[in-house]
Structures are given as C-alpha cells and as structure tokens.
Scaffold this motif. Structure first.
Motif, PDB file in Angstrom:
ATOM      1  N   ALA A  59      -5.867  15.035 -26.133  1.00 43.91           N
ATOM      2  CA  ALA A  59      -6.850  15.596 -26.222  1.00 43.91           C
ATOM      3  C   ALA A  59      -8.257  14.436 -25.746  1.00 43.91           C
ATOM      4  CB  ALA A  59      -7.333  15.863 -27.151  1.00 43.91           C
ATOM      5  N   LEU A  60      -7.842  13.518 -25.896  1.00 42.22           N
ATOM      6  CA  LEU A  60      -9.244  12.748 -26.018  1.00 42.22           C
ATOM      7  C   LEU A  60      -9.158  12.164 -24.558  1.00 42.22           C
ATOM      8  CD1 LEU A  60      -8.119  10.388 -29.025  1.00 42.22           C
ATOM      9  CD2 LEU A  60     -10.194  11.173 -29.000  1.00 42.22           C
ATOM     10  N   ARG A  61      -8.120  12.529 -24.207  1.00 41.23           N
ATOM     11  CA  ARG A  61      -8.099  11.335 -22.298  1.00 41.23           C
ATOM     12  C   ARG A  61      -8.677  12.730 -21.994  1.00 41.23           C
ATOM     13  NH1 ARG A  61      -2.833   9.859 -23.647  1.00 41.23           N
ATOM     14  NH2 ARG A  61      -1.845  11.661 -22.822  1.00 41.23           N
ATOM     15  N   GLU A  62      -8.893  13.480 -21.760  1.00 41.33           N
ATOM     16  CA  GLU A  62      -9.048  15.376 -21.080  1.00 41.33           C
ATOM     17  C   GLU A  62      -9.869  14.836 -21.506  1.00 41.33           C
ATOM     18  OE1 GLU A  62      -6.062  18.416 -22.402  1.00 41.33           O
ATOM     19  OE2 GLU A  62      -4.771  17.495 -20.913  1.00 41.33           O
ATOM     20  N   ALA A  63     -10.892  14.942 -22.325  1.00 40.89           N
ATOM     21  CA  ALA A  63     -12.255  14.578 -22.593  1.00 40.89           C
ATOM     22  C   ALA A  63     -13.234  14.037 -21.959  1.00 40.89           C
ATOM     23  CB  ALA A  63     -12.614  14.861 -24.415  1.00 40.89           C
ATOM     24  N   PHE A  64     -12.704  12.427 -22.035  1.00 35.63           N
ATOM     25  CA  PHE A  64     -12.768  10.986 -21.708  1.00 35.63           C
ATOM     26  C   PHE A  64     -12.946  10.581 -20.522  1.00 35.63           C
ATOM     27  CE2 PHE A  64     -13.795  11.507 -26.287  1.00 35.63           C
ATOM     28  CZ  PHE A  64     -14.723  12.011 -26.251  1.00 35.63           C
ATOM     29  N   GLY A  65     -12.254  11.198 -19.722  1.00 32.30           N
ATOM     30  CA  GLY A  65     -11.688  10.616 -18.474  1.00 32.30           C
ATOM     31  C   GLY A  65     -10.564   9.118 -18.912  1.00 32.30           C
ATOM     32  N   TRP A  66     -10.095   9.195 -20.149  1.00 28.73           N
ATOM     33  CA  TRP A  66      -9.656   7.730 -19.900  1.00 28.73           C
ATOM     34  C   TRP A  66      -8.523   8.287 -19.575  1.00 28.73           C
ATOM     35  CZ3 TRP A  66     -10.986   7.633 -25.522  1.00 28.73           C
ATOM     36  CH2 TRP A  66     -11.678   7.082 -25.918  1.00 28.73           C
ATOM     37  N   ARG A  67      -8.218   7.285 -19.192  1.00 28.02           N
ATOM     38  CA  ARG A  67      -6.594   5.973 -18.625  1.00 28.02           C
ATOM     39  C   ARG A  67      -5.817   5.496 -19.034  1.00 28.02           C
ATOM     40  NH1 ARG A  67      -6.378   5.375 -11.945  1.00 28.02           N
ATOM     41  NH2 ARG A  67      -7.421   7.663 -11.512  1.00 28.02           N
TER      42      ARG A  67
END
Length: 558
Positions: free
Chosen positions: A130-138
């Motif tokens: 969820a964090l990666r999807e919310a902030f576009g992180w890799r």
C-alpha cells in the motif's frame, strides 16, 4: 459420642504410605530431566565441546538472550502496568470492557503472532504494498523496519506476554492502594505523584512476579526466535541435537539456558529485598475512579486499545482472513489427523497431570514435614524449565535405556528390537507432564485449601480412611478445581512447540508443529488454519479468566 481425646489425635493416624510415595515419585520424575542434563554435561570428553561453543556461538547466544530479556521486561512492564493503572484508577469510555479484554493476548502464542505480522509487514505484504502504491516508491526509495529481527521478537513477546504483568498489577492496585491513594491526595500529591510514590512501590512484588513469568516464557520459546532467525539458547539446543548430532553440546547449552531461568527467579526474589507489603487493616475501601474527559479520555482509550488490538484483534483477524481466503489445502482428512494428534497428546497429559496433582496435593494435606515441602518445590520447578531443556533431559536417559534393552534382547534372544521408547508418544507425554504438572498442582492445592479440615475429622469419625475421604468427600467439592486444572494443562500442551518438535514420534504432527513447519517454508496462508485452531482453543480458558476478572471487579465494587 467420641471422647474429647479424639480431637487431639492426628487427623489420619494410619495414613496410607502410598500418598507420600506418589508425591516423592512425582518429584523424582520432575527432577530426572534436570539431573540427566547435569550429569551429561560433566561426562567425559565434553570439555572440548564447551571450549568450541564458548569460542563460536556462546557469546552471540548470551548477548541476544540478554537483549531479549531486557527488551521484553521493559515492554511487558510498560504495557501491563500502564493498562492496569488506567482501568483501576480512571473512568473513561470502554473501561469496563478493557478491564477483562486486556488478558486476551494470552490466547495468542508468540510464534503464531510472528507468522501473522510477518505476512502483514513483509515486502510483498499489504502494508508495504500500500505504501508503494500510494507514494509511487520502489524498493530502494524507502526504509522499512524488518520484523524478523531481535527487535521484532521483543515486540511479539511484549504484546503477547504483558497480560501477566497486567493481571498481577491490577490486583495489587485494587487491593493495596485504595486507602493509601486517598491519604496521598489528602497530603497534596497529584494523581501522578501518588502513583509513582505510593501505588507503584506497593505493587512492586506483583510487577516483578509478572515480569518473571513473562521472561521465563521468553526464554522457553522456540517458534518465534527460530522463525525470526534470532540466535538464542533454545535455537542452539535444537541445532546442536538435530543438525550436528552433538548430545554434549545440547546438554551444555540446556544447562546454560537453565542458568538464565534461575537468574530470573533469583532477581525476582532479590527485587523484593527485605521489604514487606502487608495490609495493616481489614478494611477495603473502594477508591473513586478519576473521570477522564476530552483528550485525556481519548488518550486513555488509545493506550488500552493499542496493546489489545496489536496483541489479539489484529492478528486474529489476519489469521481468519487468510484461513478463509486460502488456508490449508489439506484441511479435510489431514487437518482432522493433526487435531486428533493434538487432542490425544493434550488429553493424555491433562488426565495424568490431574491424577498426579490430586495425589500430590492430598499427600501434602495429610502429611507435614520437609520431605513433602521439598517435593512440592521440585514439582513447581517443572514450569520454570523450558521445553527444550526438558526434551534433552528426557531423551538422554530414555535413549540410553533403549540401547540397554535392545542389547539385552539381542544377547538373550537374538531379537533386534530397535528403539522402543525413544520417539514414542509416551516419552513426549512424559516431557509435557514434567513441564506443566505444576499448573495442575497449584490449581488443586488452591481448591483443597478452601475445604475446612473439620470435614477430614468428620470423615475419620465415620470410619473413612484417606482414600475413602478423598473419593467421597473431597472429589465432589473439587470438581471445579479438577476441571480447571485439566483445562489449563490441555491448553498449555496444545500450544507447546519446543518439546513436541524434538520428541514427537515419526509422522506424528500436531497443530503446533504443522503451523511451524508451513510457516518455516514461507507458506503462511496455509499455516493460518492450524494457527487459528490453536488460538480458538486458547480462547476457552481466557473466557473463564475474563469472567473471573469481571466477577472480582463486581465484588470489589460493593
């Protein structure tokens, strides 16, 4: 009508010696694994093994164990004492429900908690996804704490074991701090000052006792530390016995772990010093709770909801979700076999424990003297022994006995008998009995203490001996205590992992070993079915305990 001299005679002048013999035999059975470990440590050729351990893995085991004890001790004290103080001395929305619900995490084994939080917090889990999807992180764009670490193990143990401190501290705050809190207020102390200077010192023995119980459970754990790859004495014992086949190393590590357990018990005793914490009045004054409003009420609610949610509600919900969505593909016949094995092991141990506990407790009631006093103490030592230590202590003499029997049969009849006792359910039941017999003894002891000795005198005057008195007088009155003792032992054995992993017969898996095996293979969703079954069974004693807490609170309110 009997003469007055009858009342001066011993309660049972012809007490059957088998009562005392059974109590002494039970003490010998509990002491046997410890003696076995100690003797094997000093066997020939073990000096080199100890030197190798001291030069390689022992420093890591000691350091990690110390860190675990320090972290868990701090965590359970903070969570348990804080929650107990809030629900006993303050009034806020949900307080009555939190008062009994805060013990529910005890139904969640620590290794089950470890599986659920690993699935939740790992890289492919829902939180990081969820964090990666919310902030576009890799992967390289952020840092996330690794739950499979020493710190993660401290968190798991703290969330599961804080109810030990909570229950004892809550009782201490209710029973000992009532009138003195009012005195502190009359002297101008604020509620916080009264807590620090009056209530907390009075509750120190109870808090120390709860911390000692939590630390002993931490030292005895294998599932959590093994799954998190944390190097402790318990994982070292298992590795030395199975991976390396080194019996001497396993025994030496077991003795070192036992030294940590003894140190915890000694520190708990020394923490009391020469202080005494007696009530000086029979008067019980219910201190009015301080009502909390607004932000303070919200903070108090959150402080109680956080350990309950993280320690029980969230992992139970995650287990239920995984079990319903995926679960164990072999849920049918295979799951029934696992449940049957667990019930067979737990039920057999519970029945034997209750039978021995009745004999031991009744022998202590009928006999007085140092022999019975020491037998009681030795039986109580069993719970302080980690399952891995007991397993090593049982396997060493049983294996030697098997070799002697096999050699005798080969020489006398030419029969290759193999191992008759090692790897059987009888040896496993014995190990579990040594571990949990004290729970049954203490429960039945408490029940017997409520039966007046005059009933023994009345039974004797009617011509009943000790056996008839136990069967016709005490057993009907002890029905509740006997059922409680059997239930406690049943649930404890159902959750037992270290001894079961080491000593289970070939192709004899239980719910606990199945959950551990699947989780170790990273099949967390499949492990959820067995783990959820263990938690569901553990809820039964927790419900009984919650009812007692609620009943005790209603009585104290009057």
């Amino acid at each position: 009508m009997p003469s007055p001299s009858v009342a001066l005679q011993p309660r049972f002048p012809f007490t059957l010696p088998w009562l005392k013999l059974c109590a002494l035999l039970a003490a010998a059975l509990v002491a046997a694994p410890l003696v076995s470990v100690g003797l094997n440590v000093f066997a020939a050729g073990t000096a080199d093994t100890w030197s190798h351990l001291a030069a390689t893995v022992l420093p890591d085991y000691v350091l990690t164990t110390l860190l675990l004890c320090a972290g868990v001790g701090t965590g359970v004290a903070a969570l348990g004492v804080g929650a107990a103080w809030l629900v006993t001395r303050h009034d806020f929305p949900g307080r009555a429900q939190f008062e009994w619900a805060l013990v529910l995490p005890l139904a969640m084994p620590a290794y089950v908690m470890a599986y659920t939080y690993t699935d939740l917090l790992q890289f492919v889990g829902p939180v990081q996804t969820a964090l990666r999807e919310a902030f576009g992180w890799r992967r390289a764009d952020y840092w996330f704490p690794d739950v499979r670490s020493t710190g993660g193990a401290v968190l798991m143990f703290s969330l599961v074991l804080y109810p030990y401190v909570y229950m004892l501290a809550r009782t201490a705050f209710l029973e000992r701090a009532g009138g003195l809190v009012e005195v502190a207020r009359s002297m101008g102390l604020t509620p916080w000052q009264g807590f620090v200077r009056v209530s907390l010192p009075l509750a120190r023995p109870a808090i120390a006792g709860g911390m000692a119980l939590a630390l002993m459970e931490t030292l005895a754990d294998y599932g959590t530390v093994s799954y998190f790859a944390v190097q402790t004495f318990t994982t070292g014992i298992y590795r030395a016995w199975f991976s390396l086949g080194d019996r001497a190393a396993a025994a030496q590590l077991a003795l070192a772990l036992l030294a940590f357990v003894v140190a915890v018990l000694v520190l708990e005793r020394l923490s009391r010093g020469r202080s005494r914490f007696h009530e000086t009045t029979l008067r019980r004054t219910g201190t009015p709770r301080q009502p909390l409003h607004g932000a303070r009420a919200v903070l108090a609610w959150l402080a109680c909801a956080l350990p309950l949610g993280l320690g029980f509600l969230l992992p139970a919900g995650l287990l239920l979700r995984m079990a319903l969505r995926e679960g164990d593909a072999q849920f049918g016949t295979r799951f029934a076999t696992l449940a049957g094995n667990s019930v067979l092991l737990s039920g057999s141990t519970a029945l034997l424990a209750v039978a021995l506990a009745l004999l031991i407790a009744y022998a202590a009631r009928s006999h007085r003297g140092p022999a019975m006093r020491w037998s009681h103490r030795i039986v109580g030592l069993g719970y302080a022994l980690p399952g891995s230590v007991i397993a090593v202590g049982v396997l060493i003499p049983v294996t030697r006995l098997d070799h002697l029997i096999a050699s005798a049969l080969r020489g006398a009849f030419g029969i290759e008998a193999g191992l008759l006792l090692t790897g059987t359910i009888a040896a496993l039941v014995y190990a579990c009995l040594v571990r949990y017999l004290t729970a049954a003894v203490q429960t039945i002891d408490a029940g017997l203490s409520k039966i007046t000795p005059h009933m023994d005198d009345a039974a004797r005057s009617l011509g009943h001996g000790p056996a008839a008195t136990l069967r016709r007088v005490h057993l009907p009155l002890l029905r509740g205590s006997v059922l409680t003792a059997a239930l406690l032992v049943f649930i404890d054995v159902m959750k037992e992992l270290p001894a079961t992993l080491v000593m289970r017969p070939f192709n004899f898996d239980t719910l606990a070993t199945q959950a551990f095996t699947l989780a170790s293979d990273e099949r967390l969703a499949e492990a959820s079915t067995a783990a959820l079954a263990i938690v569901a069974v553990g809820l039964l004693p927790m419900m009984i305990l919650c009812r007692q807490i609620a009943r005790g609170q209603s009585v104290s309110a009057h």
